[in-house]
Design a protein around this motif. Structure first.
Motif, PDB file in Angstrom:
ATOM      1  N   SER A 149       0.799  -1.213   0.000  1.00 64.07           N
ATOM      2  CA  SER A 149       0.000   0.000   0.000  1.00 64.07           C
ATOM      3  C   SER A 149       0.833   1.263   0.000  1.00 64.07           C
ATOM      4  CB  SER A 149      -0.920   0.011   1.238  1.00 64.07           C
ATOM      5  OG  SER A 149      -0.135   0.033   2.410  1.00 64.07           O
TER       6      SER A 149
ATOM      7  N   ASN B 128      -2.933  -8.752   2.827  1.00 65.22           N
ATOM      8  CA  ASN B 128      -3.495  -7.404   2.797  1.00 65.22           C
ATOM      9  C   ASN B 128      -5.018  -7.425   2.675  1.00 65.22           C
ATOM     10  OD1 ASN B 128      -3.500  -8.376   0.167  1.00 65.22           O
ATOM     11  ND2 ASN B 128      -3.210  -6.344  -0.746  1.00 65.22           N
TER      12      ASN B 128
ATOM     13  N   THR C 119     -12.108  -4.470  -2.282  1.00 67.50           N
ATOM     14  CA  THR C 119     -12.100  -3.815  -3.585  1.00 67.50           C
ATOM     15  C   THR C 119     -13.046  -4.518  -4.562  1.00 67.50           C
ATOM     16  OG1 THR C 119     -10.191  -5.093  -4.358  1.00 67.50           O
ATOM     17  CG2 THR C 119      -9.745  -3.014  -3.245  1.00 67.50           C
TER      18      THR C 119
ATOM     19  N   SER D  36      -3.844  -0.659  13.099  1.00 64.61           N
ATOM     20  CA  SER D  36      -3.426  -0.194  11.784  1.00 64.61           C
ATOM     21  C   SER D  36      -1.924   0.040  11.766  1.00 64.61           C
ATOM     22  CB  SER D  36      -4.158   1.097  11.413  1.00 64.61           C
ATOM     23  OG  SER D  36      -3.809   2.140  12.311  1.00 64.61           O
TER      24      SER D  36
ATOM     25  N   TRP E 287     -10.331  -1.968   7.542  1.00 63.04           N
ATOM     26  CA  TRP E 287      -9.582  -2.102   6.283  1.00 63.04           C
ATOM     27  C   TRP E 287      -9.803  -0.857   5.446  1.00 63.04           C
ATOM     28  CZ3 TRP E 287      -9.897  -1.871   1.091  1.00 63.04           C
ATOM     29  CH2 TRP E 287      -8.908  -2.539   0.340  1.00 63.04           C
ATOM     30  N   GLY E 288      -8.717  -0.254   4.962  1.00 65.06           N
ATOM     31  CA  GLY E 288      -8.836   0.876   4.051  1.00 65.06           C
ATOM     32  C   GLY E 288      -9.553   2.074   4.642  1.00 65.06           C
TER      33      GLY E 288
ATOM     34  N   ASP F  35     -17.859   4.236   7.456  1.00 63.50           N
ATOM     35  CA  ASP F  35     -16.787   5.163   7.091  1.00 63.50           C
ATOM     36  C   ASP F  35     -16.893   6.401   7.976  1.00 63.50           C
ATOM     37  OD1 ASP F  35     -14.971   6.891   5.981  1.00 63.50           O
ATOM     38  OD2 ASP F  35     -15.629   6.593   3.909  1.00 63.50           O
TER      39      ASP F  35
ATOM     40  N   PRO G 192      -4.318  -1.852   3.865  1.00 60.17           N
ATOM     41  CA  PRO G 192      -4.045  -0.442   3.592  1.00 60.17           C
ATOM     42  C   PRO G 192      -4.795   0.492   4.546  1.00 60.17           C
ATOM     43  CG  PRO G 192      -5.585  -1.306   1.987  1.00 60.17           C
ATOM     44  CD  PRO G 192      -5.111  -2.487   2.794  1.00 60.17           C
TER      45      PRO G 192
ATOM     46  N   SER H  12      -5.965   3.426   3.500  1.00 62.37           N
ATOM     47  CA  SER H  12      -7.038   3.992   2.696  1.00 62.37           C
ATOM     48  C   SER H  12      -7.300   3.056   1.522  1.00 62.37           C
ATOM     49  CB  SER H  12      -6.677   5.390   2.195  1.00 62.37           C
ATOM     50  OG  SER H  12      -5.483   5.348   1.415  1.00 62.37           O
ATOM     51  N   ALA H  13      -8.520   3.083   1.021  1.00 60.64           N
ATOM     52  CA  ALA H  13      -8.882   2.183  -0.062  1.00 60.64           C
ATOM     53  C   ALA H  13      -8.067   2.509  -1.312  1.00 60.64           C
ATOM     54  CB  ALA H  13     -10.372   2.281  -0.359  1.00 60.64           C
ATOM     55  N   PRO H  14      -7.518   1.496  -1.983  1.00 62.50           N
ATOM     56  CA  PRO H  14      -6.744   1.720  -3.223  1.00 62.50           C
ATOM     57  C   PRO H  14      -7.593   2.378  -4.292  1.00 62.50           C
ATOM     58  CG  PRO H  14      -6.440  -0.530  -2.379  1.00 62.50           C
ATOM     59  CD  PRO H  14      -7.558   0.076  -1.589  1.00 62.50           C
TER      60      PRO H  14
END
Length: 306
Positions: A22, A50, A67, A197, A247-248, A272, A302, A304-306
């Motif tokens: 990430s 991940n 994702t 995290s 996650w993210g 969120d 990660p 933050s979300a990819p």
């Protein structure tokens, strides 16, 4: 979470460290593979480290890819069934020994706590299950974490099965499981399902009495609440069992309810905290939802979300 109404304690094993996938190493200016960070733990060693690991019926292990879920596809990929032999008798006051909580680390292992007070490690590549030296007399929630990658510690929340004594949060030796100075936790309802995290945060989700749940940012040293957000329809009376993973930048809350006829309905909520109030909670399409009892994500996930 546990299929029984003792779903109040979970652990998540998380190592505050680098994430090559990430780009977190670059974000903080350190390279775990070089001499600039000699004390960093290894890079994420499993291809799936991940992602979120989830445990379903009959100890079936899968990965959950947020994702793919966001794109409307099937986010679950089966890894196979887990079998942990030689599980001991349940703790006093409990009727059976079952997998009560699950954690994942950066080394490609799942740590599964059983209500016998024992912890087993599962290799996510081979699914081999090995008993550790842990022998606890209380229900436990664990988390690896730290303010930075070179300052990692194991923390644990402990509570007796009868819940008559106060829960405590303490640093624990990860080899001997010797408990350090405890911090009493002043909480109502369940203890939080923890997620660590790679930037040293500790986050949690816990259902309250009634229909409301809460997502929290926690003090990694004491377990105290720094900030919290309430979530409607995620209380103890709304869910039969539940689990969650961070996650993210989002909390993925896997929950199952049961009606008076024994029929169950599962859902996956996505919370969120960065969105405006009223827009923070959404749900994935019901077509991709299945019944999940335990979930965990390591700090390979990660920020933050990819």
């Amino acid at each position: 979470m546990s299929r029984y109404r003792l779903c109040s304690l979970f652990f998540l094993l998380c190592l505050g460290s680098c994430d090559s996938d990430s780009g977190m190493n670059a974000d903080i200016g350190l390279d775990a593979s070089s001499s600039t960070c000699p004390d960093c733990p290894p890079e994420c060693t499993a291809d799936t480290s991940n992602l979120i690991y989830v445990l379903g019926d009959q100890y079936s292990l899968s990965t959950f890819d947020p994702t793919i879920a966001a794109a409307g596809g099937d986010p679950f990929t089966s890894l196979g069934g887990i079998r942990c032999d030689d599980v001991g008798s349940p703790l006093q006051g409990l009727s059976a020994s079952w997998a009560y909580s699950m954690a994942s680390d950066r080394y490609g292992y799942l740590w599964i706590y059983f209500t016998s007070g024992e912890i087993f490690k599962v290799d996510v590549k081979t699914l081999n299950c090995t008993k550790t030296e842990a022998s606890l007399d209380k229900l436990a929630l664990m988390a690896f974490g730290g303010a930075d990658r070179s300052n990692e510690s194991l923390f644990m929340s402990l509570n007796p099965p009868d819940s008559m004594s106060p829960a405590v949060y303490a640093e624990v030796n990860p080899t001997t499981f010797e408990i350090g100075s405890p911090h009493e936790l002043a909480l109502t309802g369940s203890l939080p399902i923890l997620s660590g995290s790679s930037d040293g945060q500790m986050l949690g989700f816990r259902p309250l009495a009634g229909t409301t749940g809460v997502v929290e940012s926690l003090n990694i040293a004491t377990g105290g609440t720094i900030q919290s957000w309430q979530i409607a329809d995620h209380g103890r009376s709304s869910m039969y069992f539940w689990t969650a993973a961070f996650w993210g930048g989002k909390h993925y809350i896997f929950s199952t309810s049961e009606n008076a006829f024994g029929n169950r309905t599962s859902r996956i909520g996505v919370f969120d905290p960065t969105k405006p109030e009223g827009e923070r909670l959404s749900y994935l399409d019901a077509d991709v939802v299945k019944e999940i009892s335990l979930a965990s994500a390591s700090t390979c996930a990660p920020l933050s979300a990819p």
